[in-house]
Scaffold this motif. Sequence first.
Motif, short mmCIF file in Angstrom:
data_model
loop_
_atom_site.label_atom_id
_atom_site.label_comp_id
_atom_site.label_asym_id
_atom_site.label_seq_id
_atom_site.Cartn_x
_atom_site.Cartn_y
_atom_site.Cartn_z
N UNK A 1 -9.47 13.91 3.77
CA UNK A 1 -8.87 15.03 5.08
C UNK A 1 -8.29 15.28 6.17
N UNK A 2 -9.09 13.94 6.87
CA UNK A 2 -7.59 13.56 8.27
C UNK A 2 -6.43 12.98 7.64
N UNK A 3 -6.54 11.75 6.07
CA UNK A 3 -5.01 11.42 6.29
C UNK A 3 -4.19 12.50 5.89
N UNK A 4 -4.40 14.07 5.04
CA UNK A 4 -4.08 14.81 4.39
C UNK A 4 -3.38 15.20 5.72
N UNK B 1 -4.54 9.00 12.83
CA UNK B 1 -5.29 9.61 11.67
C UNK B 1 -6.75 9.68 12.71
N UNK B 2 -6.74 8.78 13.39
CA UNK B 2 -8.00 8.63 14.20
C UNK B 2 -7.75 9.71 15.32
N UNK C 1 0.90 -1.06 0.09
CA UNK C 1 0.35 0.04 0.52
C UNK C 1 1.00 1.43 -0.34
N UNK C 2 0.63 2.02 -0.48
CA UNK C 2 1.10 3.25 0.13
C UNK C 2 1.34 4.09 1.31
N UNK C 3 2.22 5.12 0.61
CA UNK C 3 1.92 5.61 2.27
C UNK C 3 0.86 6.25 3.00
N UNK C 4 0.02 6.60 1.72
CA UNK C 4 -2.17 7.67 1.01
C UNK C 4 -2.48 6.48 1.97
#
Length: 228
Positions: free
Chosen positions: A113-116, A150-151, A91-94
């Motif tokens: 939005x949370x990931x960024x 991220x959470x 999986x990518x970083x994202x």
Amino acid sequence: APLLRLSGVGKRFANAVTALDGLDMEVRAGEFVSLLGPSGCGKSTALRLIAGLTEPSEGRLEWDENEKDRRASEPHSIGFVFQEPTLMPWASVFGNVHLPLKLAGVGRREAEPSILEALELVGLSAFRDAYPRELSGGMKMRVSIARALVTKPRLLLMDEPFAALDEITRFKLNNDLLEVWRRLRCTIVFVTHSVFESVYLSSRILVFRARPGRVSAELVIDPNQPRD
Ligand code: ADP
Ligand code: ADP
């Protein structure tokens, strides 16, 4: 009231190893507290007990009432960072940072939005499409921290996260972690056997004695933290 209090906590494993014996400690909202001590003194076990990954053999672990309610409604209110970044290579970083939200049923679009925001916090915005094999050890650790954030957890648990990194990378990550802590105003419990790291990072240090683990001294580094 503290966010969390451990009273008389003992932990014995099936192989008769006693990792903790009579551990008393508390974690205060907003602080950066280090658990410092030699290898094998039970620091990781204490952290896993706080994370709910294992149960105490004796003693009590009590959460502040508000926090208890919060945890019931938000199962991801704790973030955990291990020594190994344990990223998914395919999986990518994202995609890696998406994982905790994905497991909670939040799709890519909604989670974006949370990931960024998490990637921005750890300085990896430009690497969202990179794959783990393209990243240095320090960058993989940054991804692992972003995944834990991220959470938007109130409590971040870190188990010797930088122990495997070279000294310069480690120092950079120390500074960036302090910045993250100041920006998010989250509570951090940080396990380390580095005296330097604990003094540099934390507002309070709990020194563990050798086995079986128990807090033998408390050092307050910054009495003004946490601020109310
Ligand atoms: P630290 O994080 O301070 O290095 P740990 O909490 O990892 O210490 O371990 C404390 C002691 O408990 C060590 O002797 C370790 O080998 C033992 N231990 C930890 N986890 C387990 C387990 N799952 N089963 C048996 N013994 C364990
Ligand atoms: P660290 O030194 O980084 O804290 P450890 O090597 O103590 O990590 O522990 C890594 C993993 O192995 C943990 O999941 C721990 O529970 C497990 N573990 C540690 N010691 C033992 C042991 N003696 N027997 C079984 N499992 C263990």
